[in-house]
Design an enzyme around this catalytic site. Structure first.
Site, PDB file in Angstrom:
ATOM      1  N   ARG A  17       0.836  -1.202   0.000  1.00 22.48           N
ATOM      2  CA  ARG A  17       0.000   0.000   0.000  1.00 22.48           C
ATOM      3  C   ARG A  17       0.869   1.249   0.000  1.00 22.48           C
ATOM      4  O   ARG A  17       2.092   1.169   0.109  1.00 22.48           O
ATOM      5  CB  ARG A  17      -0.910  -0.001   1.224  1.00 22.48           C
ATOM      6  N   ASP A  61       8.286 -10.273   7.055  1.00 19.47           N
ATOM      7  CA  ASP A  61       8.553  -9.465   8.236  1.00 19.47           C
ATOM      8  C   ASP A  61       9.966  -8.927   8.117  1.00 19.47           C
ATOM      9  O   ASP A  61      10.947  -9.688   8.229  1.00 19.47           O
ATOM     10  CB  ASP A  61       8.401 -10.320   9.494  1.00 19.47           C
ATOM     11  N   ASN A  88      11.399   0.050   1.814  1.00 19.03           N
ATOM     12  CA  ASN A  88      10.351   1.051   1.934  1.00 19.03           C
ATOM     13  C   ASN A  88       9.511   0.888   3.199  1.00 19.03           C
ATOM     14  O   ASN A  88       8.896   1.847   3.671  1.00 19.03           O
ATOM     15  CB  ASN A  88       9.444   0.969   0.697  1.00 19.03           C
ATOM     16  N   TYR A 153      10.952   7.438  15.887  1.00 24.08           N
ATOM     17  CA  TYR A 153      10.941   7.480  14.429  1.00 24.08           C
ATOM     18  C   TYR A 153      12.199   8.157  13.876  1.00 24.08           C
ATOM     19  O   TYR A 153      12.892   7.603  13.023  1.00 24.08           O
ATOM     20  CB  TYR A 153       9.695   8.227  13.960  1.00 24.08           C
ATOM     21  N   LYS A 157      15.440   6.961  11.356  1.00 25.23           N
ATOM     22  CA  LYS A 157      15.627   7.554  10.030  1.00 25.23           C
ATOM     23  C   LYS A 157      17.006   8.185   9.875  1.00 25.23           C
ATOM     24  O   LYS A 157      17.584   8.184   8.781  1.00 25.23           O
ATOM     25  CB  LYS A 157      14.511   8.562   9.746  1.00 25.23           C
ATOM     26  N   THR A 195      -1.743  15.716  14.150  1.00 24.34           N
ATOM     27  CA  THR A 195      -2.946  16.514  14.356  1.00 24.34           C
ATOM     28  C   THR A 195      -3.252  17.289  13.076  1.00 24.34           C
ATOM     29  O   THR A 195      -2.377  17.494  12.224  1.00 24.34           O
ATOM     30  CB  THR A 195      -2.750  17.511  15.502  1.00 24.34           C
TER      31      THR A 195
END
Length: 245
Positions: A17, A61, A88, A153, A157, A195
């Site tokens: 996706r 996985d 990805n 996160y 990265k 948000t």
């Protein structure tokens, strides 16, 4: 220029996706055969069926070493070679350092960082045996500058950015190029973690005044995967509408 991946075989993790699916469709349109590697079986199977014989879905996985061995075996058994890896797959959950649990940190590490390391290591042998290949590691603009509430996160990265450069140096002797792709604010399900105010601020802060489209990021991945970037390795391609300028 059509046919930029003619005769190539690509593995795309997180390919069921979002940006991964856009990459799978584009790569096949450019002549490649593609393995869609993901834990999302229903979506992955449906995408592979829609693409046709040039696509193969493999439940995978990225944080599991044995799963990588099975994936590479399935791809080489089906297609006979492996030319491109797009690391990805990723997760994005916002939390401050104080609020980040060990479980949340470990989730980001296993998918975003360990998965990239295991993937590069797993494809090295088949790529080296055939004389070369291309690896695209998807990092983020969060791997180029600081953003609040992205402790887990962002740390992964930045790590992807660093290990890409190490791999570029190590793999160059085998004809394997390794580059990192750094998407900015892109219209995927990941932005649901933000948000509405944060999303609006990100759009307003970019000179192009909009979110990126997955098809635009797929074209950037295509460039790094194809011979169009034959003299490019260890590079960082930022695609963010100018947000980090």
């Amino acid at each position: 220029m059509a046919g930029q991946l003619e005769g190539k075989v690509a593995v795309i993790t997180g390919g069921a996706r979002g940006m991964g699916a856009a990459e799978a469709k584009l790569f096949v349109a450019e002549g490649a055969q593609v393995a869609i590697a993901d834990l999302a079986e229903q979506e992955g199977e449906a995408l592979a069926a829609a693409i046709g014989d040039a696509a193969l879905f493999v439940r995978h996985d990225v944080g599991d070493e044995d799963s990588w061995a099975r994936l590479v075996g399935a791809v080489t058994d089906r297609f006979g070679r492996l030319d491109v890896l797009v690391n990805n797959a990723g997760v994005y959950k916002r939390a401050s350092i104080e609020e980040t649990t060990l479980e949340l940190y470990d989730l980001h590490y296993r998918v975003n960082q360990l998965g990239v390391f295991l993937g590069m290591r797993a494809v090295l042998a088949p790529m080296r045996a055939q004389g070369g290949g291309a690896i695209v590691n998807v990092s983020s603009i969060s791997g180029t500058r600081a953003f609040a509430d992205q402790a887990a996160y962002a740390s992964t990265k930045w790590a992807v950015r660093g290990i890409t450069k190490n791999a570029a140096v190590e793999f160059a002797a085998f004809g394997i190029r390794v580059n990192s792709l750094h998407p900015g604010f892109t219209d995927t399900t990941m932005i649901a973690e933000n948000t509405a105010e944060l999303n609006a601020a990100a759009i307003d802060g970019a000179p192009l005044k909009r979110a990126g489209r997955v098809e635009e990021l797929a074209r950037a991945a295509l460039y790094l995967a194809s011979d169009a970037s034959s003299f490019t390795t260890g590079a960082e391609l930022v695609v963010d509408g100018g947000l980090t300028v």
